[in-house]
Design an enzyme around this catalytic site. Structure first.
Site, PDB file in Angstrom:
ATOM      1  N   MET A   1      50.891  51.107  40.686  1.00  0.00           N
ATOM      2  CA  MET A   1      50.859  52.288  39.836  1.00  0.00           C
ATOM      3  C   MET A   1      51.087  53.522  40.694  1.00  0.00           C
ATOM      4  O   MET A   1      51.313  53.425  41.872  1.00  0.00           O
ATOM      5  CB  MET A   1      49.544  52.339  39.096  1.00  0.00           C
ATOM      6  CG  MET A   1      49.524  51.315  37.985  1.00  0.00           C
ATOM      7  SD  MET A   1      47.987  51.334  37.153  1.00  0.00           S
ATOM      8  CE  MET A   1      46.884  51.110  38.496  1.00  0.00           C
TER       9      MET A   1
ATOM     10  N   TYR B   1      31.751   8.715  42.954  1.00  0.00           N
ATOM     11  CA  TYR B   1      32.685   9.313  43.903  1.00  0.00           C
ATOM     12  C   TYR B   1      34.043   9.521  43.239  1.00  0.00           C
ATOM     13  O   TYR B   1      34.360   8.883  42.244  1.00  0.00           O
ATOM     14  CB  TYR B   1      32.849   8.433  45.149  1.00  0.00           C
ATOM     15  CG  TYR B   1      33.498   7.102  44.910  1.00  0.00           C
ATOM     16  CD1 TYR B   1      34.887   6.967  44.929  1.00  0.00           C
ATOM     17  CD2 TYR B   1      32.731   5.954  44.664  1.00  0.00           C
ATOM     18  CE1 TYR B   1      35.492   5.753  44.689  1.00  0.00           C
ATOM     19  CE2 TYR B   1      33.331   4.730  44.426  1.00  0.00           C
ATOM     20  CZ  TYR B   1      34.710   4.632  44.436  1.00  0.00           C
ATOM     21  OH  TYR B   1      35.315   3.427  44.192  1.00  0.00           O
TER      22      TYR B   1
ATOM     23  N   CYS C   1      39.940   6.886  41.044  1.00  0.00           N
ATOM     24  CA  CYS C   1      40.921   6.843  42.138  1.00  0.00           C
ATOM     25  C   CYS C   1      42.321   7.243  41.711  1.00  0.00           C
ATOM     26  O   CYS C   1      43.288   6.942  42.382  1.00  0.00           O
ATOM     27  CB  CYS C   1      40.917   5.480  42.808  1.00  0.00           C
ATOM     28  SG  CYS C   1      41.309   4.143  41.695  1.00  0.00           S
TER      29      CYS C   1
ATOM     30  N   SER D   1      36.316   1.324  39.032  1.00  0.00           N
ATOM     31  CA  SER D   1      36.942   2.553  39.485  1.00  0.00           C
ATOM     32  C   SER D   1      38.047   2.910  38.495  1.00  0.00           C
ATOM     33  O   SER D   1      38.903   2.090  38.182  1.00  0.00           O
ATOM     34  CB  SER D   1      37.514   2.351  40.883  1.00  0.00           C
ATOM     35  OG  SER D   1      38.137   3.535  41.304  1.00  0.00           O
TER      36      SER D   1
ATOM     37  N   HIS E   1      53.963  47.029  52.451  1.00  0.00           N
ATOM     38  CA  HIS E   1      53.882  46.397  51.135  1.00  0.00           C
ATOM     39  C   HIS E   1      54.132  44.896  51.217  1.00  0.00           C
ATOM     40  O   HIS E   1      53.369  44.090  50.682  1.00  0.00           O
ATOM     41  CB  HIS E   1      54.895  47.060  50.199  1.00  0.00           C
ATOM     42  CG  HIS E   1      54.934  46.447  48.844  1.00  0.00           C
ATOM     43  ND1 HIS E   1      55.864  45.508  48.486  1.00  0.00           N
ATOM     44  CD2 HIS E   1      54.116  46.608  47.782  1.00  0.00           C
ATOM     45  CE1 HIS E   1      55.641  45.137  47.232  1.00  0.00           C
ATOM     46  NE2 HIS E   1      54.582  45.788  46.782  1.00  0.00           N
TER      47      HIS E   1
ATOM     48  N   ARG F   1      42.725  -2.857  46.785  1.00  0.00           N
ATOM     49  CA  ARG F   1      43.212  -3.351  45.495  1.00  0.00           C
ATOM     50  C   ARG F   1      44.190  -4.500  45.732  1.00  0.00           C
ATOM     51  O   ARG F   1      45.107  -4.393  46.557  1.00  0.00           O
ATOM     52  CB  ARG F   1      43.926  -2.231  44.739  1.00  0.00           C
ATOM     53  CG  ARG F   1      44.510  -2.708  43.431  1.00  0.00           C
ATOM     54  CD  ARG F   1      45.151  -1.596  42.652  1.00  0.00           C
ATOM     55  NE  ARG F   1      46.395  -1.151  43.280  1.00  0.00           N
ATOM     56  CZ  ARG F   1      47.104  -0.121  42.839  1.00  0.00           C
ATOM     57  NH1 ARG F   1      46.675   0.583  41.804  1.00  0.00           N
ATOM     58  NH2 ARG F   1      48.212   0.227  43.438  1.00  0.00           N
TER      59      ARG F   1
ATOM     60  N   LYS G   1      38.979  52.311  42.948  1.00  0.00           N
ATOM     61  CA  LYS G   1      39.128  53.412  43.895  1.00  0.00           C
ATOM     62  C   LYS G   1      38.096  54.496  43.621  1.00  0.00           C
ATOM     63  O   LYS G   1      37.406  54.958  44.531  1.00  0.00           O
ATOM     64  CB  LYS G   1      40.552  53.978  43.788  1.00  0.00           C
ATOM     65  CG  LYS G   1      40.968  54.778  44.979  1.00  0.00           C
ATOM     66  CD  LYS G   1      42.379  55.342  44.799  1.00  0.00           C
ATOM     67  CE  LYS G   1      43.431  54.254  44.877  1.00  0.00           C
ATOM     68  NZ  LYS G   1      44.722  54.689  44.316  1.00  0.00           N
TER      69      LYS G   1
ATOM     70  N   GLY H   1      49.985  49.450  45.136  1.00  0.00           N
ATOM     71  CA  GLY H   1      51.318  50.017  44.972  1.00  0.00           C
ATOM     72  C   GLY H   1      51.932  49.827  43.598  1.00  0.00           C
ATOM     73  O   GLY H   1      53.081  50.202  43.387  1.00  0.00           O
TER      74      GLY H   1
ATOM     75  N   ARG I   1      38.238  49.386  50.058  1.00  0.00           N
ATOM     76  CA  ARG I   1      38.191  48.294  49.078  1.00  0.00           C
ATOM     77  C   ARG I   1      38.068  46.993  49.839  1.00  0.00           C
ATOM     78  O   ARG I   1      38.276  46.948  51.053  1.00  0.00           O
ATOM     79  CB  ARG I   1      39.454  48.297  48.217  1.00  0.00           C
ATOM     80  CG  ARG I   1      40.710  48.046  49.013  1.00  0.00           C
ATOM     81  CD  ARG I   1      41.955  48.094  48.162  1.00  0.00           C
ATOM     82  NE  ARG I   1      43.126  48.153  49.016  1.00  0.00           N
ATOM     83  CZ  ARG I   1      44.299  48.672  48.668  1.00  0.00           C
ATOM     84  NH1 ARG I   1      44.460  49.195  47.482  1.00  0.00           N
ATOM     85  NH2 ARG I   1      45.309  48.671  49.492  1.00  0.00           N
TER      86      ARG I   1
ATOM     87  N   ARG J   1      45.587  60.302  41.690  1.00  0.00           N
ATOM     88  CA  ARG J   1      45.702  58.911  42.131  1.00  0.00           C
ATOM     89  C   ARG J   1      45.288  57.927  41.052  1.00  0.00           C
ATOM     90  O   ARG J   1      44.237  58.094  40.439  1.00  0.00           O
ATOM     91  CB  ARG J   1      44.810  58.688  43.363  1.00  0.00           C
ATOM     92  CG  ARG J   1      44.876  59.790  44.391  1.00  0.00           C
ATOM     93  CD  ARG J   1      43.826  59.618  45.464  1.00  0.00           C
ATOM     94  NE  ARG J   1      44.044  58.440  46.276  1.00  0.00           N
ATOM     95  CZ  ARG J   1      43.170  57.988  47.161  1.00  0.00           C
ATOM     96  NH1 ARG J   1      42.003  58.602  47.305  1.00  0.00           N
ATOM     97  NH2 ARG J   1      43.427  56.907  47.857  1.00  0.00           N
TER      98      ARG J   1
HETATM   99  P1  ADP Z   1      47.579  53.328  46.224  1.00  0.00           P
HETATM  100  O1  ADP Z   1      46.604  52.911  45.215  1.00  0.00           O
HETATM  101  O2  ADP Z   1      48.977  52.978  45.888  1.00  0.00           O
HETATM  102  O3  ADP Z   1      47.196  52.963  47.612  1.00  0.00           O
HETATM  103  P2  ADP Z   1      46.540  55.967  46.677  1.00  0.00           P
HETATM  104  O4  ADP Z   1      45.983  56.666  45.507  1.00  0.00           O
HETATM  105  O5  ADP Z   1      45.582  55.316  47.593  1.00  0.00           O
HETATM  106  O6  ADP Z   1      47.622  54.930  46.173  1.00  0.00           O
HETATM  107  O7  ADP Z   1      47.391  57.011  47.461  1.00  0.00           O
HETATM  108  C1  ADP Z   1      48.282  56.636  48.436  1.00  0.00           C
HETATM  109  C2  ADP Z   1      48.075  57.434  49.686  1.00  0.00           C
HETATM  110  O8  ADP Z   1      48.157  58.808  49.431  1.00  0.00           O
HETATM  111  C3  ADP Z   1      46.734  57.272  50.328  1.00  0.00           C
HETATM  112  O9  ADP Z   1      46.689  56.157  51.122  1.00  0.00           O
HETATM  113  C4  ADP Z   1      46.641  58.521  51.162  1.00  0.00           C
HETATM  114  O10 ADP Z   1      47.267  58.327  52.389  1.00  0.00           O
HETATM  115  C5  ADP Z   1      47.378  59.499  50.346  1.00  0.00           C
HETATM  116  N1  ADP Z   1      46.402  60.343  49.657  1.00  0.00           N
HETATM  117  C6  ADP Z   1      45.818  60.147  48.471  1.00  0.00           C
HETATM  118  N2  ADP Z   1      44.947  61.126  48.193  1.00  0.00           N
HETATM  119  C7  ADP Z   1      44.978  61.975  49.233  1.00  0.00           C
HETATM  120  C8  ADP Z   1      44.290  63.176  49.556  1.00  0.00           C
HETATM  121  N3  ADP Z   1      43.373  63.687  48.747  1.00  0.00           N
HETATM  122  N4  ADP Z   1      44.580  63.775  50.708  1.00  0.00           N
HETATM  123  C9  ADP Z   1      45.506  63.236  51.533  1.00  0.00           C
HETATM  124  N5  ADP Z   1      46.184  62.125  51.307  1.00  0.00           N
HETATM  125  C10 ADP Z   1      45.927  61.492  50.170  1.00  0.00           C
HETATM  126 MG    MG Z   2      50.414  53.342  47.274  1.00  0.00          MG
HETATM  127 MG    MG Z   3      45.573  53.463  48.460  1.00  0.00          MG
END
Ligand code: ADP
Ligand code: MG
Ligand code: MG
Length: 890
Positions: free
Chosen positions: A106, A870, A850, A783, A472, A636, A26, A104, A354, A95
């Site tokens: 962490m 083969y 085979c 074979s 999710h 065979r 990220k 999701g 990503r 974050r």
């Molecule tokens: P994850 O890795 O679980 O997707 P993120 O770090 O991407 O977690 O955060 C989840 C959500 O929080 C993001 O998709 C975004 O919508 C919101 N978010 C994160 N940082 C900001 C920010 N600086 N301003 C507004 N929303 C944010």
């Molecule tokens: Mg998240």
């Molecule tokens: Mg995210």
């Protein structure tokens, strides 16, 4: 002083996409986007080094505090705002972000920096109290869950505070008659914040911190700790992510999607992650923040679907900019991207990009499209496609022809492809219990959360009543290529009664249902599934075409039915490597004749009986050779122990005795006599043809006559005759003589001069490996029958291995099941010896494999290096073998 903090501000970042080890995926991508002048809220990243340090020493490294302070000052200056300030407060998100995306798994905390003081300031500044309290209630909930509870308890302690607070939220919503979170009034929101604070105080005996810096460091520490949270560890175990990597922490200025109608938040993919279609795709929610879209709190709206709800219609200018950004990102990364964005008062902000997770079907389509668009080279796309992706294209669908009036009981969003059938459970724990009992499970939930991954993993399919295509459940299922339907609004789950109601139909725990994850349809009962029609799949055929040209050696198939042979041909098989003839004898009429053969009192009678089989065999081979026209077909000769053909039940024995007009006792004693203590090592393989030469003769005749008939019709049949289970050269010569003599007789009978039929043997005994030089002097091909060769090398019976193999694996006596992955040290060594010796006396000898191993990527990679010509595998493994071999060319 070591550098721990990397800023990204206004078009200039200290990091870049290549630094993802240090900055996490990220952070690295936030830096990269900043450098690309994409609108990213400014911020800084604390490196993964700090996480590893923290895990070791349980404290932060020296110098970190100072670097963070400096970074904050820089941001304050640039934004002209103050963190914790009473005029123009600056808020942060904190974050997580590991090297490899763990969606999701962490923690993230938003709106850090909101205190009594800054909340008032925010209200003054924005004149939007509703927004300020909405942000505050979100902060309190996230902070209580992530910082106060999760990071302060031991790993396995059950969570409770989030549920408590969600309950309060629900109650107040009801009290104020609000359907959605976004309908809450200022008054209601203030009440919620108060109730939240009280509950925290009661539960933990501490106050929610009314200080921006305390909040910030609490959140940073909690994110680092979340690396070792239970669900994060589980996820890494499933995905094979090293536990030593650690996460980075991103601290970023907040932008707000919850400021009202002109604000929004969303998730988008540069292409459709379910189908791979090259069309911008995503979902958004007006007046929302953070995870609202992903968590399935309200059902999100599409970004682009030509409706009045789509973003293009509602915010055309923002949409246009977003479209440009996604285009730029995909071109830049040369990869389908998954973006998170927020719109604050009509201004677009990108919060994440990503590599987009996608299912196998989409992977293949996107790869081939990108190759055609010249975004990726042929070797790049072959590297990206994995056997599992191909497996998915081969996923089953419902066999609609066998059911009349197929009516779904409900419908949801098609989030994960293919069809699956299973018994319903309503919790991930129950899924695991039932799975361990050997059941096929379908997990039904309102929505899933990262805690559920283990239960989702063991389920055949997942069905949720809430959430969208980016929820999710959808994300995780897609990553695994698992059948999944989400957002089925008509599904009402009653967790107390362990049942669900869908359009007046009740589904209870243990009931069978069937899901069509490609169409989003839900059916009652266990419906029959079939493999898909590949011939019509343009994308797949394009891929096969490329693979066929690029593989390092040929792939044949194991097939004895024309239908299977055709399937294999469609998937690029270069011939048949193993046609087992015994399956052809189990047909009702033929097994009778076969029994007469076995029980014949003398050679004359036996011969008569066997010759009754000739026309049948001839037809079998005719059809098969015709299907495979001009491609080699290795047939065979009869191989299994004879007693397999004899009846075992009293009733059948009685019938057979009657047919043969002998007494039941007599028949029983014959059967008794034929009984072997160790049939795998008994009267089978070429031993049959040696004791009953009529069998070899009849089969050879059937093959030759079928070939001649085809030749007359203008086909180019290429039959090869394979003698099974040869262990000494005498055996081979004996059988070869009979075959040769039969061929010559037929040539004269049919007045044909050329009938080139190769004769070879299967190598399935260690002794055969050692005398391969002798065999090769007489054989056109060998074979390796690696199933039997593994049995005879280890002395393991494949059919009985279940009683001890699990122990062997648990105790690390063996690394894996040698029948699944070829044992390189033992069986592999024998193969090498055999090839070397065979080639020493016959340079032109053709060498094949085979056994089942011919379809196993790991075994194939080994086999391709020892000099076989083969591999042969079951029809549906052919493209997987081809892919493995193409990857080896890169
Ligand atoms: P994850 O890795 O679980 O997707 P993120 O770090 O991407 O977690 O955060 C989840 C959500 O929080 C993001 O998709 C975004 O919508 C919101 N978010 C994160 N940082 C900001 C920010 N600086 N301003 C507004 N929303 C944010
Ligand atoms: Mg998240
Ligand atoms: Mg995210």
């Amino acid at each position: 002083m070591k550098k721990y903090v990397y800023s990204f501000i206004n078009g200039k970042a200290e990091g870049s996409a290549t630094m993802n080890k240090l900055l996490g995926g990220k952070g690295a991508n936030l830096a990269e986007m900043t450098n690309l002048s994409i609108p990213v809220p400014p911020g800084f990243t604390i490196s993964t080094d700090v996480c590893t340090y923290y895990m070791k020493h349980n404290k932060f490294p020296k110098g970190l505090k100072k670097q963070v302070e400096e970074a904050i000052q820089k941001l304050e200056k640039y934004m002209n705002k103050q963190f914790g300030g009473s005029n123009n407060p600056l808020l942060f998100s904190v974050r997580s972000g590991a090297r490899q995306s763990m969606p999701g798994m962490m923690e993230t905390v938003l709106n850090i920096g909101l205190t009594n003081k800054t909340t008032s300031a925010l209200i003054q500044q924005t004149n939007n109290p509703k927004f300020a309290y909405d942000s505050l209630r979100r902060l309190i909930m996230m902070y209580a869950d992530v910082v106060i509870e999760k990071s302060n308890y031991k790993k396995n302690k059950p969570t409770g505070i989030r549920l408590d607070l969600e309950k309060i939220l629900g109650q107040v919503k009801q009290q104020y008659n609000c359907k959605n979170d976004s309908d809450l009034t200022q008054e209601a929101l203030i009440e919620i914040c108060d109730l939240f604070n009280q509950t925290i105080k009661q539960k933990f005996n501490i106050e929610f911190p009314n200080n921006a810096l305390t909040q910030l460091w609490g959140a940073i520490e909690a994110v680092f700790k979340s690396w070792n949270g239970k669900r994060a560890i589980e996820y890494r175990n499933i995905e094979n992510i090293p536990h030593t990597w650690g996460t980075a922490v991103n601290i970023q200025c907040m932008v707000f999607g919850n400021m009202g109608k002109n604000s929004a938040t969303g998730v988008a993919f540069t292409r459709n992650p379910s189908t791979g279609e090259n069309k911008f795709f995503g979902e958004w929610l007006p007046n929302a923040q953070g995870e609202d879209v992903v968590a399935g709190i309200r059902t999100p709206q599409p970004i682009l679907n030509n409706s009045k709800k789509d973003l293009k219609y509602q915010m055309p200018l923002v949409y246009k900019e977003l479209y440009k950004v996604q285009n730029k990102l995909e071109k830049h990364y040369k990869e389908m991207q998954d973006l998170e964005f927020t719109i604050e008062n009509q201004k677009l902000w990108i919060l994440q990009t990503r590599k987009g997770k996608r299912n196998g079907i989409a992977t293949i389509k996107i790869a081939l499209d990108m190759y055609q668009e010249k975004l990726q080279s042929q070797s790049e796309i072959i590297n990206k496609i994995e056997p599992e992706h191909i497996n998915e294209i081969l996923l089953p669908t419902i066999n609609e022809t066998t059911i009349k009036n197929l009516q779904p009981i409900g419908m949801g969003l098609p989030a994960g492809p293919g069809c699956a059938t299973g018994q319903v459970v309503f919790s991930p724990e129950e899924a695991e219990i039932q799975y361990n009992k050997g059941k096929k499970i379908i997990l039904i939930r309102e929505e899933t959360s990262p805690e559920d991954v283990q239960g989702m993993f063991v389920s055949n399919a997942i069905l949720t009543s809430r959430g969208g295509m980016t929820s999710h459940a959808a994300l995780v299922a897609r990553g695994w290529g698992k059948c999944c339907i989400v957002g089925c609004n008509e599904l009402i789950i009653d967790n107390n009664k362990n049942q669900a109601i869908i359009n007046k139909q009740i589904i209870k725990t243990g009931d069978w249902i069937t899901l069509d994850g490609s169409k989003g349809l839900i059916y009652k009962d266990q419906l029959p599934l079939i493999k898909p029609a590949l011939k019509k799949n343009k994308v797949f055929n394009h891929l096969l075409n490329i693979l066929q040209k690029k593989r390092v050696l040929l792939v044949r198939t194991n097939a004895d039915q024309p239908k299977d042979a055709q399937t294999a041909l469609d998937m690029g098989a270069a011939g048949i490597g193993l046609c087992r003839t015994e399956h052809m004898f189990f047909d009702k009429n033929r097994i009778k004749i076969m029994r007469q053969v076995i029980l014949a009192p003398n050679t004359k009678k036996r011969r008569e009986s066997i010759m009754q089989l000739l026309p049948h065999q001839k037809t079998d081979f005719y059809k098969l050779l015709k299907t495979m026209d001009s491609k080699p077909v290795t047939i065979r000769l009869l191989d299994p122990p004879l007693h397999e053909f004899l009846p075992t039940q009293k009733k059948q024995i009685k019938e057979l005795a009657l047919e043969l007009s002998i007494s039941i006792q007599k028949l029983e004693s014959i059967i008794d006599n034929l009984h072997e203590l160790n049939p795998m090592l008994g009267h089978r393989g070429c031993r049959l043809g040696i004791t009953f030469p009529e069998i070899t003769e009849m089969q050879t005749r059937a093959i030759c006559e079928a070939a001649i008939k085809l030749l007359h019709k203008g086909f180019k049949p290429q039959p090869e005759i394979m003698i099974p289970l040869v262990g000494s050269i005498g055996e081979f010569i004996n059988q070869k003589k009979i075959i040769k003599k039969t061929i010559n007789n037929i040539k004269t009978e049919h007045k044909i001069r050329h009938l080139n039929i190769k004769i070879g043997t299967m190598i399935e005994l260690p002794r055969a490996c050692f005398i391969a030089d002798q065999i090769a002097q007489h054989a056109d091909f060998i074979s390796f029958g690696t199933n039997d060769l593994t049995q005879t090398t280890f002395g393991f019976s494949r059919d009985d291995i279940g009683s001890f193999l699990p122990n062997y694996l648990n105790q690390n006596i063996l690394d894996n099941d040698p029948f699944q992955h070829l044992d390189e040290a033992g069986v592999g060594e024998l193969i090498k010896i055999a090839i070397k010796r065979a080639q020493s006396t016959n340079q032109k000898i053709k060498i094949g494999v085979c056994g089942e191993h011919g379809g196993d990527p790991k075994s194939i990679r080994f086999l391709a290096t020892v000099g076989v010509d083969y591999v042969s595998c079951s029809p549906y493994r052919v493209p997987i073998a081809s892919l493995t071999l193409s990857k080896m060319m890169q």
